[in-house]
Scaffold this motif. Sequence first.
Motif, PDB file in Angstrom:
ATOM      1  N   GLU A  99     -18.088  -7.855 -18.511  1.00 13.23           N
ATOM      2  CA  GLU A  99     -16.673  -8.169 -18.682  1.00 13.23           C
ATOM      3  C   GLU A  99     -16.305  -9.315 -17.754  1.00 13.23           C
ATOM      4  O   GLU A  99     -16.697  -9.329 -16.591  1.00 13.23           O
ATOM      5  CB  GLU A  99     -15.802  -6.950 -18.379  1.00 13.23           C
ATOM      6  N   GLN A 101     -13.102 -11.577 -16.205  1.00 13.39           N
ATOM      7  CA  GLN A 101     -11.665 -11.638 -15.953  1.00 13.39           C
ATOM      8  C   GLN A 101     -11.213 -13.086 -16.139  1.00 13.39           C
ATOM      9  O   GLN A 101     -11.774 -14.004 -15.539  1.00 13.39           O
ATOM     10  CB  GLN A 101     -11.362 -11.186 -14.520  1.00 13.39           C
ATOM     11  N   THR A 107      -9.223  -9.586 -19.956  1.00  9.37           N
ATOM     12  CA  THR A 107     -10.677  -9.555 -19.810  1.00  9.37           C
ATOM     13  C   THR A 107     -11.303  -9.745 -21.176  1.00  9.37           C
ATOM     14  O   THR A 107     -10.697  -9.440 -22.211  1.00  9.37           O
ATOM     15  CB  THR A 107     -11.167  -8.224 -19.198  1.00  9.37           C
TER      16      THR A 107
END
Length: 158
Positions: A99, A101, A107
Amino acid sequence: MMSTNRSRVDVDQLDVSAPERLRSRLGRLALATGVTAAIVLGAACGDDAGSDTSAGGADLSAAAQNGKQLSQSKGCAGCHGRDFDGGAGPGWIGLAGSEVQLVDGSTVVADDAYLTRAIADPSAELVDGYTLKMPANNLSDAEVADIVAFINALATDG
């Protein structure tokens, strides 16, 4: 008798004022700094380890090997790290599938679609925590796909 040597200039006429000398020195300093930065970045992305077919022990596919070579020759390693472990830009080791950001607080999973978008259109989704923006590039779709294959290989590397 009239003098025909008009190109001769009195040295006192060439004296430059202090502010002009300062601007000249600052210009030379800026030029020297730029040249030094170019040399350092050139050294950072000039690693010619293109014959290495591993990403820390894992064998690379032909596409991933080409992606590695492209990443080094096109300057990606200058920001993403000589060993692709990060620097001015995000690291690629372990990136694929993770993931990420973004600066807008959202995200996104770093799948093939995201990685392709991030390389082909660097300003589309900016990664949080990095102040430098990735420059636009002129990579072909096939070259982008090969770099994505290399990033994927770095994710599966032990």
